[in-house]
Scaffold this active site. Structure first.
Site, short mmCIF file in Angstrom:
data_model
loop_
_atom_site.label_atom_id
_atom_site.label_comp_id
_atom_site.label_asym_id
_atom_site.label_seq_id
_atom_site.Cartn_x
_atom_site.Cartn_y
_atom_site.Cartn_z
N SER A 26 -9.74 -0.59 7.41
CA SER A 26 -9.27 -0.45 6.20
C SER A 26 -8.64 -1.69 5.64
O SER A 26 -7.98 -1.64 4.51
CB SER A 26 -8.20 0.60 6.42
OG SER A 26 -9.00 1.92 6.60
N SER A 76 -9.32 1.59 3.51
CA SER A 76 -8.68 2.29 2.58
C SER A 76 -7.53 1.64 1.74
O SER A 76 -7.07 2.15 0.80
CB SER A 76 -7.85 3.64 3.28
OG SER A 76 -7.00 3.02 4.41
N LYS A 110 0.78 -1.32 0.10
CA LYS A 110 0.02 -0.14 -0.23
C LYS A 110 0.74 1.30 -0.01
O LYS A 110 1.96 1.07 0.64
CB LYS A 110 -0.84 -0.03 1.08
CG LYS A 110 -1.88 0.96 1.28
CD LYS A 110 -2.73 0.87 2.57
CE LYS A 110 -3.87 2.04 2.95
NZ LYS A 110 -4.53 1.73 4.14
#
Length: 632
Positions: free
Chosen positions: A347, A323, A243
């Site tokens: 997330s 996210s 990420k």
């Protein structure tokens, strides 16, 4: 803002105009000429051949003669960003130029945006899909020559040996000489190039690739050949995606924000651990900008750097979750062996569930947060996201290590191979399931029956009425303090990244809110207006942890439970403040085709049992299949 680089002169287009579109130039276009020539974007693809250069020169001449007709007003730092509902439609925002001979050609996403205008989920009514700042040619050209070495026949041969197999099986194939680590990386790159360079299948997931990947893979092959019987961690030679809020020295770390596009750093602590064990950092994936603590009501999976991440099970139909959106979609589409996400509250669990993969939010402190763009030092944690429970345990173990600089770090001493989900079943396990979900969710109810048939004791319960008062206050104050510390301690080039606080980011975005914050930055502005004192902040933190523990501990003690089962990220907030680990595993699909996850929640430090129990449920399936458009 769009930039044209001509020999000896730089032409900057601001506002809504796009010289490469066929429609008339908008009334708010501005021209600004600067000399001498400065490289801000890579111009190589803009004037690769003579007729492109000629076209650019003629275009510039046209605008030089016409600029007096246009207004010169531009947003200033003092102006507040436009409200979301006041922003112009995506069709009026400048599009990247189409360039012949390039790997990737930008497209006009106005039709796709219009098609989602009446989506039943309001935050899926997108303003744009394609990034306005990321040229995918810059991402994909460096490794293109390597990808071209793989033939369709070789790809077809490798696919049944790699795509849906856990890491131990892949490693066995490599040891048996069926393919190499180099082949493995090229296989996944082939898939990425196949789907991400096609505008009809792109998920806007990959925003950076490690240019040293293939050389590093060859080094792993050489090490294996030199010492074939050496004791290596299972993650050795496995390509892993990160990420893009996790630092790695090979690529910038942006958190999806234009303000951090020049952010070069050393490796995060967990990345150092991965590399020590021989993992290959393949690239960076898109995310909800600033880990979805930035704009209010905006689409999950959107960032100004990467554009709108899309769900492979239904592009523009289903949300990606966030996210860690890119980590989830990359795993679902088969872009790597494993990915790393981060979670403050939901997330990892949300995008894992939405993309039919396994995701683990460990106990905060088990994994280091050093070198990760923060929201909350109290709640943040990285975690593994993979296609099966076995790989989740392997990746988790590979990232572990005691970080003395992380104030929540702790040490554990578990038996060898603790992370493999073998040796435990569901028979006799007391599993708490929410009465409200059993009454309303048919898939959850069917799962309860399946668990009973496997020998588990399903205990229906109603949790106590508990409110998480002050949850956003905790996050506001944490980010106001923790983000400046990251910016001051991690960035290496203070000229390339000039923001030092939340206030700096807000001011930076206001200079060009259409480009940098098209959905506004309401949460960042809320952070600035939050004046909670340090004493109250401490009280809120303590009260929230007590509330979270009460929510789970009351039924746990009353019914002597082994785990509590939820759906997706429904109870992620309570697990976050209670510091309880949670793991979601594919449970099946709605009639619409939307993936759903079954989420196991346990007490702190019970992660080995969490892996074994969720692994036992996984074996009752299969409950997961690859997304239809990403099988070939």
């Amino acid at each position: 803002m769009r930039l044209l680089n001509l020999p000896g002169i730089q032409v900057i287009f601001t506002g809504e105009a796009d010289p490469f579109k066929r429609s008339p130039v908008g009334a708010n276009a501005n021209l600004e000429f600067k000399k001498p020539y400065t490289m801000i974007r890579n111009p190589r693809v803009l004037y690769r051949i003579f007729h492109i250069r000629l076209f650019l020169c003629l275009t510039a001449v046209f605008f030089m003669g016409s600029c007096k007709q246009f207004s010169s007003q531009t947003p200033s730092e003092a102006e507040a960003p436009a409200a979301v509902e006041d922003l112009p439609p995506a069709a009026t925002v400048a599009q990247p130029p189409e360039v012949s001979g390039a790997l990737w050609t930008p497209y006009d996403d106005a039709g796709e945006v219009a098609a989602n205008a009446e989506h039943p989920i309001p935050r899926m009514r997108y303003k744009l899909i394609q990034s306005r700042v990321l040229d995918k040619n810059d991402v994909f050209e460096p490794l293109h020559e390597e990808v071209q070495k793989m033939t369709e026949a070789e790809y077809t041969r490798l696919k049944p040996m790699i795509l849906e197999h856990p890491i131990p099986v892949v490693q066995e194939h490599i040891r048996d000489g069926k393919f190499s680590y180099e082949d493995l990386c090229r296989f996944f790159l082939y898939r990425i190039y196949k789907y991400e360079l096609d505008n009809s299948t792109t998920l806007n997931t990959i925003i950076a690739l490690n240019p040293q990947l293939m050389q590093q893979a060859r080094e792993r092959d050489a090490a294996l050949q030199a010492e074939p019987d050496a004791n290596r961690h299972p993650i050795f030679g496995m390509p892993v995606l990160l990420k893009d809020n996790i630092n790695t020295e090979e690529m910038p770390t942006t958190a999806g924000a234009i303000a951090l596009m020049g952010n070069r750093t050393a490796d995060a602590f967990i990345v150092e651990r991965l590399k020590e064990k021989g993992a290959l950092i393949m690239g960076k994936v898109n995310l909800s900008e600033w880990a979805y603590y930035f704009c209010q009501g905006c689409p999950v999976g959107y960032s100004a750097v990467g554009g709108q991440t899309l769900n492979p099970y239904g592009r523009r139909v289903f949300e990606t979750g966030g996210s860690s959106s890119g980590s989830g979609t990359a795993m679902a589409a088969g872009y790597a062996i494993a990915a790393v996400g981060t979670e403050t509250s939901g997330s990892i669990l949300s995008p894992s569930s939405q993309n039919s993969i396994v995701g683990l939010k460990p106990t905060v402190g088990l994994l280091s947060r050093t070198g990760i763009v923060p929201i909350s030092g109290n709640l943040d944690t990285p975690g593994p996201m993979t296609r099966n429970v076995t790989d989740t345990g392997i990746l988790l173990d590979a990232m572990m290590g005691y970080d003395m600089t992380d104030w929540q770090a702790f040490k554990v001493s578990w038996e060898e191979d603790w992370y493999l989900p073998d040796g435990s079943g569901l028979r006799g396990k007391r599993l708490g399931m929410f009465k409200s979900l059993l009454e309303t969710d048919t898939l959850y109810r069917a799962t309860a029956e399946r668990l009973r048939k496997a020998g588990a004791v399903v205990v229906e319960f109603a949790p106590p009425q508990v409110e998480l008062e002050g949850f956003y206050t905790l996050l506001n104050i944490d980010m106001k303090e923790d983000l400046p510390y990251y910016l001051s301690s991690q960035i290496q080039d203070t000229l390339a990244v000039q923001v030092r606080s939340v206030a700096d980011v807000v001011a930076f975005n206001r200079q060009d809110s259409l480009l940098r914050a098209p959905y506004g930055q309401g949460i960042f502005e809320r952070i600035l207006s939050d004046t909670t004192s340090a004493e109250t902040h401490a009280e809120v933190r303590s009260a929230l942890r007590k509330a979270g523990r009460t929510y789970f501990e009351a039924p746990w003690e009353e019914h002597q439970l082994d785990a509590i089962l939820s759906v997706n990220n429904r109870h992620a907030g309570f697990a976050a403040v209670a510091k309880f680990p949670a793991l979601t595993v594919p449970m099946g699909y709605r009639d619409s085709g939307e993936p759903v996850g079954l989420t196991f929640i346990m007490r702190p430090f019970q992660i080995p049992e969490l892996l074994r129990m969720s692994g036992a449920f996984e074996k009752l399936g299969p409950f997961r299949h690859s997304p239809e458009g990403y099988i070939e």
